[in-house]
Design an enzyme around this catalytic site. Structure first.
Site: not given
Lengths: 279, 279
Positions: B150, B156, B61, B187-189, B37, B153, B33
């Site tokens: 979010g 999605q 996925q 922001t992204s993992s 998130h 995406d 996170l």
């Protein structure tokens, strides 16, 4: 008994029961109700405080050339029967309410592992995709605690149980034993497609299943012989056999060590009759 | 904040809130996170009495050769952040709980009309089938009033909104604006896959979207030129472009008269970055 045709009105009524902690049972149908449906209602009434019945002739589960247009629609009679039976709510939506974009433009539920391709699925491609999808939608509209389906459509019952389990739908799916006429013919809306002469011969399907079940219950090695004889008996009686198979009662896969079932589907005149019998 | 890993414990907790007429918001995540998130959590907290977050790296996925095994799993850190953020319940199921038969043997949800085949779906076949299926399952496990996803995406989000609408899921699906680093990078993992040098160049994706948006907002006739220049700018900066497209903001179909969005996906080293910007 109220009849509603919108999702909003349906949910509003169910919400009032939920607030009183009442449980909800659900019996989805395509209408043209007969004693078999009323047995499902009675089963649901024994399991839940309130019972909702839906009547919806689902275009998504009919293939090209099937009887979508001629399927009997008898809403007035159905309402009277459900009122007599003490049903709490009838949901009878329009096609546009269930498929606002049309059924070809709706997200679909696909049940895996060939369960939808065998037996009735082999001669009715897309049928169980339509069934799984509309039942998922109806479950989400009604949000019942439990739903009751007839064991006459055993493959349909298994597809729906698998769909509900796989998608974690919070609905218990019960199968209810097949209701039969005095002569053994399984009650079905499609029986009315039979001429008088055909109607007299129709119980031969059930009798054939009984004969196969009797032979197989004595000797599991005799399955192929019993089915061969059964198919011959049906053809001799004027049926056009779609399938006659012995399968595992739970998985509908090839017969193993567990309980078995014999399933048959055959045309008699304009009617495609299906039936099954636990062995 | 409790952490539960079974559907039974999850539903038991939510049931106690339901009895008190409390509403439930849901934020499904794959964990690891970050501030993005937490912004979704905050959005959900503003809309519902209770907030449930799920952490589940969904194998269904990920395609072959994608980063399923290396995807960062940081449950302890995630728990601490969610506790700080005032989340009420964390649901962190095991793969076997979500897919007891394995994900290849699970009923799947198919979203129609090509929505899953375009943009990210073109280079990640099966990705959105996995997303739609797991989100349908999670919605049925949690049964929230609303869920927050979010807008980063965006495809999605649109797939999930369409799935929920088509299947009549009683869940409102909200999109929450993209959270960005100080230099504009979404922001992204997956940003942590970037080397230091790549991280410095990464905001060029957002800058390129801004340039395209600026040109198109002045002249809708200049879409193709703007995209051509944008792709060249990205390639010059060392990105390998997957797609850069202008689409309808709602349908993600070809640009029409309504609001537009520019969407981009590009590889920078080991990281596949995606972003979009309303025009």
């Amino acid at each position: 008994m109220h009849t509603v045709d919108t999702i909003e009105a349906l949910r509003r009524q169910i919400q009032t029961w939920r607030r009183r902690q009442e449980t909800v049972g659900f019996v989805p149908t395509m209408g043209n109700l007969h004693a078999g449906h009323l047995a499902l209602v009675s089963d649901a009434q024994a399991r839940a405080d309130r019972v909702v019945v839906s009547i919806f002739v689902n275009p998504m589960q009919f293939g090209p050339g099937e009887d979508l247009d001629s399927y009997p629609r008898t809403l007035r009679d159905d309402q009277a029967r459900l009122l007599d039976a003490g049903v709490d709510l009838l949901f009878a939506p329009r096609v546009e309410t269930v498929y606002p974009r049309g059924e070809a433009h709706t997200s679909a539920v696909i049940v895996p592992d060939g369960l939808t391709d065998i037996l009735c699925g082999a001669s009715r491609p897309g049928h169980f995709r339509g069934v799984a999808t509309v039942v998922a939608k109806l479950f989400n509209m009604v949000q019942p605690d439990l739903a009751v389906f007839g064991e006459k459509d055993l493959q349909q019952l298994r597809v729906i149980q698998r769909m509900a389990e796989d998608l974690d739908l919070p609905v218990r799916v019960h199968g209810s034993p097949t209701m039969r006429e005095a002569d053994g013919l399984a009650t079905s809306s499609r029986n009315q497609y039979l001429s008088e002469a055909e109607r007299r011969r129709a119980p031969i399907l059930h009798q054939t299943l009984q004969q196969v079940a009797e032979i197989v219950s004595r000797d599991r090695g005799a399955i192929e012989t019993a089915l061969h004889e059964g198919r011959q008996a049906l053809e001799k009686a004027g049926f056009q056999v779609d399938y006659l198979e012995v399968r595992d009662w739970e998985s509908l896969g090839p017969p193993g060590q567990g309980p078995l079932v014999v399933l048959g589907a055959a045309w008699l005149g304009q009617a495609r009759l299906i039936d099954n019998l636990g062995i």
